[in-house]
Design a protein around this motif. Structure first.
Motif, mmCIF file in Angstrom:
data_model
loop_
_atom_site.group_PDB
_atom_site.id
_atom_site.type_symbol
_atom_site.label_atom_id
_atom_site.label_comp_id
_atom_site.label_asym_id
_atom_site.label_seq_id
_atom_site.Cartn_x
_atom_site.Cartn_y
_atom_site.Cartn_z
ATOM 1 N N GLY A 153 0.699 -1.415 -0.171
ATOM 2 C CA GLY A 153 0.465 -0.626 -0.292
ATOM 3 C C GLY A 153 1.244 1.231 0.045
ATOM 4 N N THR A 154 1.886 0.619 -0.659
ATOM 5 C CA THR A 154 2.942 2.253 -0.136
ATOM 6 C C THR A 154 3.077 2.708 -1.845
ATOM 7 O OG1 THR A 154 4.813 1.077 0.250
ATOM 8 C CG2 THR A 154 3.671 1.961 1.745
ATOM 9 N N LEU A 155 4.063 3.614 -2.429
ATOM 10 C CA LEU A 155 4.412 4.141 -4.022
ATOM 11 C C LEU A 155 6.127 3.640 -3.774
ATOM 12 C CD1 LEU A 155 2.586 6.949 -4.167
ATOM 13 C CD2 LEU A 155 1.832 4.804 -5.618
ATOM 14 N N GLY A 156 6.428 3.806 -2.774
ATOM 15 C CA GLY A 156 8.449 3.291 -2.820
ATOM 16 C C GLY A 156 8.602 3.353 -1.750
ATOM 17 N N ARG A 157 10.159 3.094 -1.408
ATOM 18 C CA ARG A 157 10.406 3.131 -0.669
ATOM 19 C C ARG A 157 11.748 4.160 0.076
ATOM 20 N NH1 ARG A 157 10.321 -1.787 -2.530
ATOM 21 N NH2 ARG A 157 11.945 -2.001 -3.455
ATOM 22 N N ILE A 158 11.940 4.403 1.025
ATOM 23 C CA ILE A 158 13.121 4.735 1.595
ATOM 24 C C ILE A 158 14.221 4.269 2.087
ATOM 25 C CG2 ILE A 158 15.148 7.172 2.843
ATOM 26 C CD1 ILE A 158 11.651 8.563 2.252
ATOM 27 N N GLY A 159 15.570 3.857 2.242
ATOM 28 C CA GLY A 159 16.115 2.255 2.408
ATOM 29 C C GLY A 159 17.179 2.892 2.892
ATOM 30 N N SER A 160 18.334 2.570 3.247
ATOM 31 C CA SER A 160 19.844 2.567 4.058
ATOM 32 C C SER A 160 20.615 2.718 3.130
ATOM 33 C CB SER A 160 19.733 1.097 5.194
ATOM 34 O OG SER A 160 21.366 1.035 5.253
ATOM 35 N N ALA A 161 20.845 2.538 1.925
ATOM 36 C CA ALA A 161 21.360 3.191 1.392
ATOM 37 C C ALA A 161 21.572 5.279 1.326
ATOM 38 C CB ALA A 161 21.812 2.911 -0.160
ATOM 39 N N PHE A 162 20.310 5.103 1.121
ATOM 40 C CA PHE A 162 20.075 7.382 1.616
ATOM 41 C C PHE A 162 20.087 7.780 2.844
ATOM 42 C CE2 PHE A 162 17.325 10.427 2.272
ATOM 43 C CZ PHE A 162 17.811 11.543 0.768
ATOM 44 N N LEU A 163 19.567 6.884 3.553
ATOM 45 C CA LEU A 163 19.957 7.015 5.191
ATOM 46 C C LEU A 163 21.524 6.941 5.466
ATOM 47 C CD1 LEU A 163 16.669 5.078 6.861
ATOM 48 C CD2 LEU A 163 17.488 7.292 6.001
ATOM 49 N N GLN A 164 22.250 6.264 4.601
ATOM 50 C CA GLN A 164 22.901 5.813 5.760
ATOM 51 C C GLN A 164 23.950 7.777 5.380
ATOM 52 O OE1 GLN A 164 26.026 3.226 3.434
ATOM 53 N NE2 GLN A 164 24.383 2.629 4.011
ATOM 54 N N ARG A 165 23.731 8.457 4.844
ATOM 55 C CA ARG A 165 24.413 9.858 4.632
ATOM 56 C C ARG A 165 23.909 10.958 5.446
ATOM 57 N NH1 ARG A 165 22.734 12.347 -1.721
ATOM 58 N NH2 ARG A 165 23.504 10.187 -3.079
ATOM 59 N N TYR A 166 23.801 10.343 6.698
ATOM 60 C CA TYR A 166 22.751 11.407 7.675
ATOM 61 C C TYR A 166 22.963 10.045 8.874
ATOM 62 C CZ TYR A 166 20.973 13.105 3.078
ATOM 63 O OH TYR A 166 20.580 13.578 1.676
ATOM 64 N N ARG A 167 23.296 11.252 10.044
ATOM 65 C CA ARG A 167 22.616 11.362 11.171
ATOM 66 C C ARG A 167 20.639 10.977 11.230
ATOM 67 N NH1 ARG A 167 24.652 12.982 17.396
ATOM 68 N NH2 ARG A 167 23.461 11.593 18.428
ATOM 69 N N VAL A 168 20.630 10.325 11.954
ATOM 70 C CA VAL A 168 19.347 9.714 11.444
ATOM 71 C C VAL A 168 18.220 9.727 12.738
ATOM 72 C CG1 VAL A 168 16.926 8.937 10.371
ATOM 73 C CG2 VAL A 168 19.178 9.522 9.135
ATOM 74 N N LEU A 169 17.055 10.334 13.559
ATOM 75 C CA LEU A 169 16.023 10.333 14.636
ATOM 76 C C LEU A 169 14.706 10.038 14.005
ATOM 77 C CD1 LEU A 169 15.628 10.832 17.229
ATOM 78 C CD2 LEU A 169 15.208 13.140 16.656
ATOM 79 N N LEU A 170 14.247 8.354 14.230
ATOM 80 C CA LEU A 170 13.045 8.031 13.196
ATOM 81 C C LEU A 170 12.158 7.733 14.995
ATOM 82 C CD1 LEU A 170 14.444 4.817 11.700
ATOM 83 C CD2 LEU A 170 13.870 7.246 10.536
ATOM 84 N N ASP A 171 10.651 8.970 14.754
ATOM 85 C CA ASP A 171 10.455 9.158 16.236
ATOM 86 C C ASP A 171 9.211 9.303 16.053
ATOM 87 O OD1 ASP A 171 9.200 9.508 18.208
ATOM 88 O OD2 ASP A 171 10.361 10.905 18.687
ATOM 89 N N PRO A 172 8.368 8.268 14.761
ATOM 90 C CA PRO A 172 6.760 8.010 14.282
ATOM 91 C C PRO A 172 6.179 8.816 15.834
ATOM 92 C CG PRO A 172 7.076 5.830 14.597
ATOM 93 C CD PRO A 172 9.330 6.873 14.970
ATOM 94 N N HIS A 173 5.578 8.648 16.486
ATOM 95 C CA HIS A 173 4.596 9.305 17.519
ATOM 96 C C HIS A 173 4.900 10.991 17.805
ATOM 97 C CE1 HIS A 173 3.142 5.207 18.795
ATOM 98 N NE2 HIS A 173 4.663 4.554 19.193
ATOM 99 N N ALA A 174 5.867 10.973 17.184
ATOM 100 C CA ALA A 174 6.299 12.497 17.279
ATOM 101 C C ALA A 174 5.997 13.157 16.163
ATOM 102 C CB ALA A 174 7.912 13.197 17.936
ATOM 103 N N GLY A 175 5.869 12.269 14.982
ATOM 104 C CA GLY A 175 5.563 12.767 13.769
ATOM 105 C C GLY A 175 6.729 12.964 13.114
ATOM 106 N N HIS A 176 8.092 12.882 13.639
ATOM 107 C CA HIS A 176 8.498 13.288 12.492
ATOM 108 C C HIS A 176 10.756 12.591 12.599
ATOM 109 C CE1 HIS A 176 9.689 15.231 15.844
ATOM 110 N NE2 HIS A 176 11.085 14.447 16.602
ATOM 111 N N ILE A 177 10.489 12.333 10.774
ATOM 112 C CA ILE A 177 12.282 11.849 10.946
ATOM 113 C C ILE A 177 13.230 13.153 10.781
ATOM 114 C CG2 ILE A 177 11.915 11.877 8.471
ATOM 115 C CD1 ILE A 177 14.099 9.626 8.212
#
Length: 390
Positions: free
Chosen positions: A270-294
């Motif tokens: 039910g999605t239109l695509g994916r953002i994967g690890s090869a993209f994410l690893q360019r950054y330091r990433v904070l994943l917080d779905p309950h706070a509503g942001h990455i």
């Protein structure tokens, strides 16, 4: 350097059957100090050590998994009783699963008691490693909290939702209604795309469906093909490099994009695509779905240009040889008649030197115009002239 990008992705459909104690998750008071060290698998996934029922396990941090998964082999070793067989969608096709009820799962400062996990055959091919991992830790455990992933330092930690340990560019992040996996949105050309899966278990950079790609209106100079491996087997996708891509307020340059069939995994989830690890690893990433942001903060690799194959051979180590997993379209290898399954035993006169996990294949992305002499395992020899083709 390994040119294959491999993907571990499993979406378990439906609630876990049979009787189990209700899950409860606790964070230690010093969770912020409990960093978990990790390495990246040859398939670009976050691999770390944890415990299940007090037994050590190797695991993949996988926000694309709705229910955490144990390998069938590890489940037996850990004394987990498997019951209630069913099926789940995965990259490459459906996979058979069972269910088990571990007493406790521990990683970093997080401990989950009770609840269910799925049990499946976790293949080594899905991580590109010589041996498979024991666990995939998914959103059923991770989504309680925020995840701070420091790719440059190769470590992550589990934090209470709402913490902001660093500042950066934010994009929306939530849990999908049905499967409760991580979803966000991005902009591709003239097309705003939502929802897209944010999947730390997918080794590729960004993937979109064929229909989404057409609506973007983008016309890159060249498009080739690639192969990915999931729990359900291999899939072929189209591949190109985009000069620019937007994830809400974040602008990224030189992004490797995969285009999958409209009947592929994204559509099934039910999605239109994916953002994967090869993209994410360019950054330091904070994943917080309950706070509503990455939250993205640029890392050392933020401006790194993706490695482009100049041979067109995507290969994997098979003991003392390299096996061709895929011949990329419009590549020098394709023009020279290479086939999937061809085996290479020598490169420029030297035998394949692997460590059991990977081998140096930097020659396959060497300078255009360079001629590589390859000794085939059947005793024949081939010369391949490298060229830029996408």
């Amino acid at each position: 350097m390994r040119m294959t990008i491999l993907a571990v992705l499993l979406l378990v459909l439906g609630a876990a059957p049979a009787i189990a104690a209700p899950p409860s998750i606790q964070l230690a008071h010093d969770a912020e100090a409990r960093w978990v060290s990790f390495d990246l698998t040859p398939g670009n996934q976050i691999r770390f050590h944890m415990e299940v029922n007090g037994k050590p396990a190797t695991a993949i941090l996988d926000t694309g998994v709705s229910v955490s998964v144990a390998s069938a082999k590890f489940a037996r070793t850990a004394g987990l009783r498997i019951s209630a067989k069913s099926e789940a969608d995965a990259i490459g096709g459906n996979v058979a699963i069972g269910w088990a009820a571990p007493r406790a799962i521990e990683l970093g400062g997080l401990k989950r008691k009770g609840g269910r996990i799925a049990v499946a055959d976790l293949t080594a091919m899905a991580t590109g490693s010589a041996t498979p991992v024991d666990m995939l830790i998914g959103s059923d455990i991770l989504s309680c909290c925020a995840i701070d992933i420091d790719y440059d330092a190769r470590r992550f930690r589990i934090l209470p939702s709402g913490r902001m340990p660093f500042r950066g560019v934010s994009a929306p992040l939530s849990l999908s209604r049905g499967s409760k996996v991580y979803v966000s949105e991005l902009t591709l050309g003239r097309q705003h795309i939502k929802p897209v899966l944010v999947d730390t278990g997918d080794g590729a950079a960004v993937t979109v469906t064929q229909s989404t790609w057409k609506k973007s209106g983008l016309k890159p100079k060249a498009v080739t093909s690639a192969v990915a491996y999931g729990l359900g087997g291999p899939i072929e996708t189209r591949l190109t490099i985009l000069p620019e891509l937007h994830v809400d307020g974040l602008t990224a340059h030189n992004v490797e994009l995969r285009i999958e069939d409209d009947m592929g995994f994204s559509t099934k989830t039910g999605t239109l695509g994916r953002i994967g690890s090869a993209f994410l690893q360019r950054y330091r990433v904070l994943l917080d779905p309950h706070a509503g942001h990455i939250v993205f903060r640029p890392g050392k690799k933020v401006d790194e240009v993706p490695i482009r194959s100049t041979s067109g051979l995507l290969v994997g180590l098979d003991r003392d040889r390299l096996r061709v997993l895929h011949v990329m379209k419009n590549s020098p290898a394709a023009h020279d008649g290479w086939q999937d399954g061809d085996t290479i035993c020598r490169v420029d006169g030297s035998p394949i030197a692997g460590n059991g996990l990977s081998a140096d294949t930097s020659w396959s992305a060497g300078p255009p115009g360079e001629v590589v002499k390859l000794g085939m395992c059947d005793g024949t020899k081939r010369a391949l002239t490298l060229a830029q083709f996408y």
